[in-house]
Design an enzyme around this catalytic site. Structure first.
Site, mmCIF file in Angstrom:
data_model
loop_
_atom_site.group_PDB
_atom_site.id
_atom_site.type_symbol
_atom_site.label_atom_id
_atom_site.label_comp_id
_atom_site.label_asym_id
_atom_site.label_seq_id
_atom_site.Cartn_x
_atom_site.Cartn_y
_atom_site.Cartn_z
ATOM 1 N N GLU A 1 10.028 70.064 49.102
ATOM 2 C CA GLU A 1 9.356 69.020 49.874
ATOM 3 C C GLU A 1 8.870 69.684 51.142
ATOM 4 O OE1 GLU A 1 9.172 67.178 52.682
ATOM 5 O OE2 GLU A 1 9.709 65.101 52.302
ATOM 6 N N CYS B 1 7.494 64.413 58.222
ATOM 7 C CA CYS B 1 6.525 65.002 57.291
ATOM 8 C C CYS B 1 5.621 63.952 56.669
ATOM 9 C CB CYS B 1 7.260 65.791 56.205
ATOM 10 S SG CYS B 1 8.512 64.826 55.344
#
Length: 467
Positions: free
Chosen positions: A238, A272
């Site tokens: 990720e 993010c």
């Protein structure tokens, strides 16, 4: 998302309070022998843990979740002290981590259910079996949540977990390990290893580590992925994002502004999946900007320990410097700074809530991931132009669309992102898979997809042959 930084040459993990710039913690980095001992314990624990029933595993996870909920007021301040998250958000993070543990305790049996498939066998099916010890290499920006996003599904699948947390949040790492111990979890199923970044390769290459989960930058993710691949080990990555948020002329303007502002400043913008490029259709651009400026200007930036603070400091000095470079470079290239944009004086790594408009593709704030409370607004001619701008990025993590429901669902498949929110905030949720494509990584966390990432989907064929 930003990478875990290299530990100090003195092999000490040093923590600086981002609100005061005081050194608050120094932890010796693990030696190679200590790292090996952690893996020894993880492998020994796996032999027993993998043989336990789902009901037994669920009882452990519920116990850990209960401990988190009961000790929020002790755990949340550690997050605030080490990475500057406002205390109200830190409490929410601890509670959300408990939710992840409870969710997998409740749903693992469903997610891992044996799948029966027709074939020429008398019976044929796929069962999802654990792999062994799994390594999680985690970032600083959500130290409790990313840990449970990693460990809750992995543990419920029967794996054991070795957590190499970011070197700037060792107190959080220790608190996580102690939560499992205090809840009576079997020894060794979840361990924190305070390894320096340069020693991570040793852990990945250890043959007893069977898989790797990494959250961080695309640069660091490429190194982790290459190392894991060279050992033929699965990995979930990720990575970074430059997430678009498209606002079209038929959007609910007030709600779109409110949610966009919230998405941009949660965790001081150090997320993010935050909305990083707000792409607004030209006909409503000016009205949107005026309202967004008003919302952002009203936010309270300050001491993250204060209940009234909405935006805390940037986690570290070098991160703030890089953010300011992105702002000044963009302004020099022609962007307009409507709000903020100046480094404040005084202690702490604070950065003002900033609004940049007239940003164009190619500018620094548009082409790089901005990790801070900087809202970037880009003007689009129409929906097709907005889609083209949204996809003009090497990243593909999350995206938002503000328009009618029907139109939003029609546009979602055309956005190159791992998750799309139509008329809502992009967020992580234990019930739903999360992850990216392109340089934002591969594999999925959370939901039914996340728990199966670190399992052996074993096909079983039982004869005799059916004719």
């Amino acid at each position: 998302m930003t990478p875990a930084e290299t530990a100090a040459p003195s092999a000490v993990l040093r923590v600086v309070d981002p609100a005061t710039e005081r050194i608050v913690r120094e932890v010796p980095a693990a030696t190679p022998e200590e790292i090996t001992a952690v893996i020894d314990r993880s492998r020994a624990a796996y032999a027993t843990w993998s043989a336990t029933s789902l009901e037994e595993r669920a009882a452990v996870m519920r116990g850990v979740a209960a401990h988190l909920r009961e000790h929020v007021e002790e755990l949340a301040p550690v997050v605030t002290e080490e990475m500057g998250k406002p205390i109200t958000e830190a409490r929410g993070e601890v509670v959300k981590s408990a939710w992840a543990a409870e969710h997998y305790a409740d749903h693992a049996a469903e997610y891992l259910a044996t799948e029966h498939l027709d074939s020429d066998a008398t019976s044929s099916y796929v069962q999802h079996l654990p792999l062994g010890p799994v390594l999680g290499i985690l970032p600083w920006n959500a130290p409790f949540w990313v840990a449970f996003r990693f460990c809750a599904p992995a543990l419920m699948a029967g794996n054991t977990c070795v957590m190499k947390h970011d070197p700037h949040v060792p107190g959080c790492a220790t608190a996580l390990e102690e939560a499992f111990r205090a809840a009576g979890a079997p020894e060794g199923i979840f361990q924190a290893v305070h390894a320096a970044t340069e020693d991570v390769e040793q852990i990945i290459r250890d043959p007893r580590i069977r898989a790797v989960s990494f959250t961080g930058s695309d640069r660091a993710g490429a190194v982790v992925a290459a190392t894991a691949a060279s050992e033929i080990k699965p990995a979930v990555l990720e990575l970074g994002g430059s997430d678009p948020c498209i606002v079209l002329a038929d959007a609910d303007l007030g709600t779109a502004v409110d949610v966009t502002a919230l998405s941009r400043i949660i965790n001081a913008g150090q997320s993010c999946i935050a909305a990083k490029r707000v792409i607004v259709e030209d006909s409503m651009h000016d009205e949107f900007v005026a309202l967004l400026r008003e919302r952002l200007a009203a936010l309270v930036v300050g001491d993250p320990r204060e209940e009234s603070t909405q935006v805390g400091p940037i986690a570290r000095a070098e991160l703030r410097e890089n953010l300011h470079r992105q702002v000044t470079d963009s302004v020099a290239a022609g962007a307009t700074c409507e709000l903020g944009g100046q480094l404040p004086e005084g202690p702490g790594f604070f950065y003002p809530v900033t609004l940049l408009t007239e940003v164009r593709p190619g500018m620094t704030a548009c082409s790089e991931e901005t990790f801070g409370p900087v809202a970037v607004v880009i003007r689009a001619a129409d929906a097709e132009d907005a889609l083209a701008i949204a996809n003009d990025t090497p990243y593909g993590l999350g995206a938002g669309i503000w328009t009618t429901t029907e139109r939003g669902e029609e546009m979602a498949p055309r956005i190159e992102a791992g998750q799309v929110a139509v008329n809502g905030i992009v967020k992580s949720d234990p019930r739903l898979p999360s992850g990216g494509n392109k340089r934002s990584g591969y594999g999925r966390e959370l939901g039914p997809h996340g728990i199966r990432e670190f399992t052996n989907a074993q096909q079983v064929w039982v004869g005799p042959v059916r004719f």
